[in-house]
Design a protein around this motif. Sequence first.
Motif: not given
Lengths: 113, 113
Positions: A31, A33, A90, A98-105
């Motif tokens: 995934y 975003y 971002f 999809s239940n794992q946290p998102q990590h951002f650039g």
Amino acid sequence: DAGITQSPRHKVTETGTPVTLRCHQTENHRYMYWYRQDPGHGLRLIHYSYGVKDTDKGEVSDGYSVSRSKTEDFLLTLESATSSQTSVYFCAISGRDSNQPQHFGDGTRLSIL
Amino acid sequence: DQQVKQNSPSLSVQEGRISILNCDYTNSMFDYFLWYKKYPAEGPTFLISISSIKDKNEDGRFTVFLNKSAKHLSLHIVPSQPGDSAVYFCAAKGGTSYGKLTFGQGTILTVHP
């Protein structure tokens, strides 16, 4: 740190020009975003991808398009930039479900004059 | 329609005291909630999360509380440290949404030495 690289980190351009922002990940996550951050709005979802060539619109998708031809790259394109698209963009990724946290650039600061 | 709201734009606390950041949501389909911390010129960093089947989750100095009947969650930081000074975002997602997050507007936390 999650292996997410956004490029460019800063860009200044003129109204009406096309702009492409790149997000590259080394985590092989399914995934991806794109969000924009504006004062008073937090982060708002523009587009997302749930696999290669699988993308869909988010909350604020007008004026933006995306492409994902490889797992590791997710491109955001402003076909004809407008001043209202001046923002910080971002990219985020999340893991095998999809239940794992998102990590951002670390973001791209885009100014459209 | 702001489905996730952080009604306090800023919060100032003394080092060593408790910081309490609040978040309200309206969408009853949300079933997973997250807090992110953001420093200037960096991307948001995942802090802690809670599933709707729980009412509390702890991780070191950070505790998140969820009150489903009130559609309210809060983040407690004890004791607060100057390095905690940042913008804090709450976020929510629900159902089969491909992990899409809806963010609040953010709260600027300042911890004074």
